[in-house]
Write an enzyme that holds these catalytic residues in place. Sequence first.
Site, PDB file in Angstrom:
ATOM      1  N   PHE A 123      19.597  12.471  28.539  1.00 43.41           N
ATOM      2  CA  PHE A 123      19.367  11.088  28.143  1.00 43.41           C
ATOM      3  C   PHE A 123      19.486  11.083  26.632  1.00 43.41           C
ATOM      4  O   PHE A 123      19.083  12.043  25.981  1.00 43.41           O
ATOM      5  CB  PHE A 123      17.957  10.677  28.585  1.00 43.41           C
ATOM      6  CG  PHE A 123      17.927   9.448  29.431  1.00 43.41           C
ATOM      7  CD1 PHE A 123      19.036   9.022  30.115  1.00 43.41           C
ATOM      8  CD2 PHE A 123      16.759   8.701  29.530  1.00 43.41           C
ATOM      9  CE1 PHE A 123      19.001   7.880  30.899  1.00 43.41           C
ATOM     10  CE2 PHE A 123      16.710   7.566  30.311  1.00 43.41           C
ATOM     11  CZ  PHE A 123      17.828   7.156  30.995  1.00 43.41           C
ATOM     12  N   GLN A 237      12.170  -2.244  20.530  1.00 41.38           N
ATOM     13  CA  GLN A 237      13.438  -1.601  20.855  1.00 41.38           C
ATOM     14  C   GLN A 237      14.397  -2.592  21.501  1.00 41.38           C
ATOM     15  O   GLN A 237      14.048  -3.261  22.474  1.00 41.38           O
ATOM     16  CB  GLN A 237      13.189  -0.447  21.821  1.00 41.38           C
ATOM     17  CG  GLN A 237      14.450   0.320  22.117  1.00 41.38           C
ATOM     18  CD  GLN A 237      14.115   1.641  22.767  1.00 41.38           C
ATOM     19  OE1 GLN A 237      13.553   1.678  23.851  1.00 41.38           O
ATOM     20  NE2 GLN A 237      14.429   2.727  22.118  1.00 41.38           N
ATOM     21  N   HIS A 239      17.599  -2.746  23.585  1.00 41.29           N
ATOM     22  CA  HIS A 239      18.422  -1.885  24.434  1.00 41.29           C
ATOM     23  C   HIS A 239      19.870  -2.279  24.209  1.00 41.29           C
ATOM     24  O   HIS A 239      20.193  -3.459  24.128  1.00 41.29           O
ATOM     25  CB  HIS A 239      18.023  -2.095  25.904  1.00 41.29           C
ATOM     26  CG  HIS A 239      18.538  -1.047  26.830  1.00 41.29           C
ATOM     27  ND1 HIS A 239      19.867  -0.945  27.157  1.00 41.29           N
ATOM     28  CD2 HIS A 239      17.907  -0.062  27.514  1.00 41.29           C
ATOM     29  CE1 HIS A 239      20.026   0.071  28.002  1.00 41.29           C
ATOM     30  NE2 HIS A 239      18.846   0.622  28.236  1.00 41.29           N
ATOM     31  N   LEU A 253      19.241  -5.369  32.382  1.00 36.79           N
ATOM     32  CA  LEU A 253      19.782  -4.123  31.849  1.00 36.79           C
ATOM     33  C   LEU A 253      20.852  -3.491  32.710  1.00 36.79           C
ATOM     34  O   LEU A 253      20.767  -3.489  33.929  1.00 36.79           O
ATOM     35  CB  LEU A 253      18.666  -3.085  31.713  1.00 36.79           C
ATOM     36  CG  LEU A 253      17.660  -3.305  30.607  1.00 36.79           C
ATOM     37  CD1 LEU A 253      16.869  -2.031  30.407  1.00 36.79           C
ATOM     38  CD2 LEU A 253      18.317  -3.713  29.306  1.00 36.79           C
ATOM     39  N   GLU A 256      21.020   2.969  31.055  1.00 34.43           N
ATOM     40  CA  GLU A 256      21.582   3.927  30.120  1.00 34.43           C
ATOM     41  C   GLU A 256      22.339   5.026  30.875  1.00 34.43           C
ATOM     42  O   GLU A 256      23.209   5.686  30.328  1.00 34.43           O
ATOM     43  CB  GLU A 256      20.412   4.573  29.373  1.00 34.43           C
ATOM     44  CG  GLU A 256      20.732   4.839  27.967  1.00 34.43           C
ATOM     45  CD  GLU A 256      19.534   4.612  27.074  1.00 34.43           C
ATOM     46  OE1 GLU A 256      19.782   4.303  25.922  1.00 34.43           O
ATOM     47  OE2 GLU A 256      18.386   4.753  27.512  1.00 34.43           O
ATOM     48  N   ARG A 287      19.272   4.906  21.086  1.00 34.23           N
ATOM     49  CA  ARG A 287      19.314   3.476  21.413  1.00 34.23           C
ATOM     50  C   ARG A 287      19.446   2.596  20.178  1.00 34.23           C
ATOM     51  O   ARG A 287      20.196   1.635  20.187  1.00 34.23           O
ATOM     52  CB  ARG A 287      18.031   3.082  22.143  1.00 34.23           C
ATOM     53  CG  ARG A 287      18.076   3.466  23.583  1.00 34.23           C
ATOM     54  CD  ARG A 287      16.891   2.918  24.315  1.00 34.23           C
ATOM     55  NE  ARG A 287      17.004   3.325  25.705  1.00 34.23           N
ATOM     56  CZ  ARG A 287      16.048   3.174  26.583  1.00 34.23           C
ATOM     57  NH1 ARG A 287      14.923   2.638  26.235  1.00 34.23           N
ATOM     58  NH2 ARG A 287      16.226   3.552  27.825  1.00 34.23           N
ATOM     59  N   HIS A 352      13.961  -5.084  24.585  1.00 32.31           N
ATOM     60  CA  HIS A 352      13.714  -4.249  25.754  1.00 32.31           C
ATOM     61  C   HIS A 352      12.312  -3.655  25.841  1.00 32.31           C
ATOM     62  O   HIS A 352      11.733  -3.576  26.910  1.00 32.31           O
ATOM     63  CB  HIS A 352      14.745  -3.124  25.763  1.00 32.31           C
ATOM     64  CG  HIS A 352      14.544  -2.118  26.859  1.00 32.31           C
ATOM     65  ND1 HIS A 352      14.409  -2.493  28.181  1.00 32.31           N
ATOM     66  CD2 HIS A 352      14.440  -0.770  26.840  1.00 32.31           C
ATOM     67  CE1 HIS A 352      14.236  -1.403  28.919  1.00 32.31           C
ATOM     68  NE2 HIS A 352      14.238  -0.355  28.132  1.00 32.31           N
ATOM     69  N   ARG A 387      12.020   4.673  20.622  1.00 33.78           N
ATOM     70  CA  ARG A 387      11.540   5.359  21.817  1.00 33.78           C
ATOM     71  C   ARG A 387      12.678   6.150  22.450  1.00 33.78           C
ATOM     72  O   ARG A 387      13.781   5.662  22.611  1.00 33.78           O
ATOM     73  CB  ARG A 387      11.030   4.323  22.823  1.00 33.78           C
ATOM     74  CG  ARG A 387      10.623   4.897  24.141  1.00 33.78           C
ATOM     75  CD  ARG A 387       9.959   3.836  24.996  1.00 33.78           C
ATOM     76  NE  ARG A 387      10.917   2.910  25.590  1.00 33.78           N
ATOM     77  CZ  ARG A 387      11.604   3.136  26.691  1.00 33.78           C
ATOM     78  NH1 ARG A 387      11.471   4.289  27.326  1.00 33.78           N
ATOM     79  NH2 ARG A 387      12.424   2.233  27.188  1.00 33.78           N
TER      80      ARG A 387
END
Length: 577
Positions: A123, A237, A239, A253, A256, A287, A352, A387
């Site tokens: 990730f 954040q 996204h 969303l 990711e 991000r 997000h 994050r």
Amino acid sequence: MSHPAEIQLATSVLVIGTGGAGLRAAIELAERGIDVLVLGKRAKADAHTTLAAGGINAALSTMDAEDSWQQHAADTIKESYLLAHPETVRIVTENAARGIEDLERWGMPFAREADGRISQRFFGAHTHRRTAFAGDYTGLEIQRTLVNRAAQLDIPVLDRCYVTRILVRDNVVFGAYGFDQETGARYLIHADAVVLAAGGHTRIWRRTSSRRDENTGDSFRLAVLAGGRIRDPELVQFHPSGLIEPESAAGTLVSEAARGEGGILRNALGERFMERYDPVRRELSTRDRVALAAYTEIKAGRGTPQGGVWLDVSHLPRETIMRRLPRVYQTLLELQMLDITRTPIEIAPTAHYSMGGVWVRPEDHGTGVEGLYAIGEAASGLHGANRLGGNSLIELLVYGRIVGETAAKYSANLGAQQRCALALAEARAEVDELLAADGPENIRALQRGLRDIMTEHAGVVRDELGLVEGLIRLGEIEASTRDLGVHPDLAGYQDLAHAFDLKASLLAARATLEAALERRETRGCHNRSDFPALDPTQRVNLVWSGPGKITREPIPPVPAEIAALMREVSSEGKLVE
């Protein structure tokens, strides 16, 4: 309308919020034999946790033997731009594997390798593969697992109950007040301890991954009115990949995982633009960088017809898409009749996740108000200014367990519960007053106005002029709330709930704008075009305790063993407006 009844309940610990954090705390309490009641304004099977797609982090070392909790901690602190609290980070990363074990024990269907090991994927910005997952609907499976476990333990859950106040006497909690959104019946709940797990404040932006009426800043308002404080509300954040249409689902969303599996981002000219912003990691960059890059491309006139960029997975084998991205495939088919195996997806940055939140102590997430704890997206301390994908789900499990344990001990050791008639009278009067409100102002219209203000003045990139203008316009909406019209109808008391949502959103918006104005630097998700550099003297948390009241709180140094594993955070390619 006749005055609805007031139902009195009593419990040792009250949990506000039926998402992953609230349920995990409740499970811990029930397993310890403590009387617990959970309530939420949405149905428990439909809490926001169900939307978390990509995965949950823990250094299990099932794929990369050299991974460790220390490396996970280093990645988290580095990614936070040094604003995460090192002790909070240690607690989460060191206890992460145990969180995964709890889920396994309760039947969570993790994806596995052929030999039975839990599968882990990369990730953005993780040194190793440490994100466990279940397809691309990990949050949904976690929520199901927790709901099932709560049912096995006979934990009482009140759905569609809206909490308007946490009741406090002399800085000690004694319960909460609220109402049923369908019948309007009032609830007075006496409790030794209250766990606040009611989410963040991202719904105050126009495009957001939160659905209507969730993440409206309820936790912020409940905490501040109870005597708590808010830390770093400006650190939100965005996204990188939210859908633009249909309007009703704007901000939904695209996981990711779509980039993790090899998706490519292109602008309207067909250029793979991430090569300009992070030539090494490209689409697997962090991000904040990907969101800023997309924002910059759109601002520069290289955006798609709807003001976005393209995310393309159509070059991947169809079988890979169906196996690894089933939810993305299904969502686009349902919302846009779009087949992602053939056609690129139009996306744009979307609000997000609230990385700031209620101020809490690292060791037990106490708020400084005795008997009041905050967990999950409602709390702060782990994420700093950016994050790491997959860290929020593990945070729910780790602190849900710790706070359950702490609240259990607190309740067991409480000699007596002091109550306060005045606090209760205030809570009652606030609801009465709103129900009697018959002014010309429409709640939904004011909410829309607020979202426009936040989108225009406190989006991905901010500056002093815009923030000051935002505060002026916010003041106008605050003034308009004196003339609200609140109209419960046969369908229920949703209008009253929306009025409280609006109150919470206004408080959260003021905290956010004031803190964004105060943080005169660019760091992580917070981009100030008038202060494009990271300022080492601003490695502080901004703590907001009410209009105009902000203090700077120093952050302890990073332990040497963790610091040694951190790679340099470059601010290069950071702000290119």
